[in-house]
Motif scaffolding. Structure first.
Motif, PDB file in Angstrom:
ATOM      1  N   GLU A   1      45.889  50.506  33.696  1.00 31.48           N
ATOM      2  CA  GLU A   1      47.198  50.199  34.282  1.00 31.48           C
ATOM      3  C   GLU A   1      47.219  50.527  35.772  1.00 31.48           C
ATOM      4  O   GLU A   1      47.752  49.757  36.576  1.00 31.48           O
ATOM      5  N   LEU A   2      46.618  51.646  36.150  1.00 32.80           N
ATOM      6  CA  LEU A   2      46.570  52.008  37.570  1.00 32.80           C
ATOM      7  C   LEU A   2      45.716  51.021  38.359  1.00 32.80           C
ATOM      8  O   LEU A   2      46.064  50.654  39.493  1.00 32.80           O
ATOM      9  N   LEU A   3      44.603  50.591  37.792  1.00 24.32           N
ATOM     10  CA  LEU A   3      43.756  49.606  38.477  1.00 24.32           C
ATOM     11  C   LEU A   3      44.495  48.289  38.673  1.00 24.32           C
ATOM     12  O   LEU A   3      44.357  47.638  39.709  1.00 24.32           O
ATOM     13  N   ASP A   4      45.285  47.883  37.677  1.00 23.30           N
ATOM     14  CA  ASP A   4      46.068  46.650  37.793  1.00 23.30           C
ATOM     15  C   ASP A   4      47.089  46.741  38.914  1.00 23.30           C
ATOM     16  O   ASP A   4      47.405  45.736  39.558  1.00 23.30           O
ATOM     17  N   ILE A   5      47.591  47.934  39.172  1.00 21.25           N
ATOM     18  CA  ILE A   5      48.593  48.133  40.222  1.00 21.25           C
ATOM     19  C   ILE A   5      47.930  48.294  41.588  1.00 21.25           C
ATOM     20  O   ILE A   5      48.287  47.627  42.554  1.00 21.25           O
ATOM     21  N   ALA A   6      46.957  49.183  41.691  1.00 20.21           N
ATOM     22  CA  ALA A   6      46.370  49.547  42.986  1.00 20.21           C
ATOM     23  C   ALA A   6      45.316  48.555  43.471  1.00 20.21           C
ATOM     24  O   ALA A   6      45.164  48.363  44.674  1.00 20.21           O
ATOM     25  N   LYS A   7      44.557  47.970  42.553  1.00 18.92           N
ATOM     26  CA  LYS A   7      43.494  47.016  42.870  1.00 18.92           C
ATOM     27  C   LYS A   7      42.543  47.490  43.987  1.00 18.92           C
ATOM     28  O   LYS A   7      42.286  46.763  44.948  1.00 18.92           O
TER      29      LYS A   7
END
Length: 167
Positions: free
Chosen positions: A107-113
């Motif tokens: 979820e964090l990777l999807d947000i921060a990229k």
């Protein structure tokens, strides 16, 4: 044992709160995973992606903790070593908690990229069983479009570096 899980079945229905902490420029996810039936302690997983000054620009370091919080003694304990949680978490719950860490990471990777993600083992010379758990996290990162591997150990710690493939 006093640990009582609050992870729903199916586990992926768990609520994960994500937010951006502007002072540290960190993306943070927190999920409650249990509580103690013997005290007022609440157990959570905290996962974060945060800039690190020793890494290339625009890369984010992944780190995570198992958190024990208690209002009774006004304490918060951040644990990043699986050996320290053995007395708290039953063995059958450990895999479910790792699943939550992996989902929160995604979820964090999807947000921060971030173009680059790296993470370092909290403890040097960790056992193979612990390295396999880090491998599960690496797999979760790859599922979000990253490629990379574990790099040479340094003073007994292990480090993984993954780059976004579409960056």
């Amino acid at each position: 044992m006093a640990y009582v899980s609050t992870i729903p079945d199916p586990w992926d229905a768990i609520e994960i709160d994500t937010f951006f902490e502007s002072e540290s420029a960190a993306h943070i996810a927190i999920a409650e995973v249990g509580y103690s039936s013997a005290s007022d302690a609440v157990y959570k997983v905290m996962v974060a992606l945060s800039p690190a000054i020793t890494q290339p620009p625009h890369s984010l370091e992944l780190f995570f903790y198992f958190v024990r919080a208690s209002e009774e003694d006004d304490s918060v304990e951040e644990i990043n070593n699986g050996l320290q949680t053995k007395h708290i978490i039953p063995s059958d719950e450990r895999t479910r908690i790792l699943d939550v860490v992996c989902r929160a990471t995604q979820e964090l990777l999807d947000i921060a990229k971030p173009p680059i993600v790296h993470y370092i083992s909290g403890e040097p010379n960790m056992p193979e069983k612990a390295r396999r758990k880090y491998g599960r996290i690496c797999k979760a990162i790859r599922e979000r479009g990253y490629d990379g591997r574990e790099v040479d150990p340094f003073l007994g710690t292990h480090e993984w570096i993954l780059k976004r493939t579409d960056a």
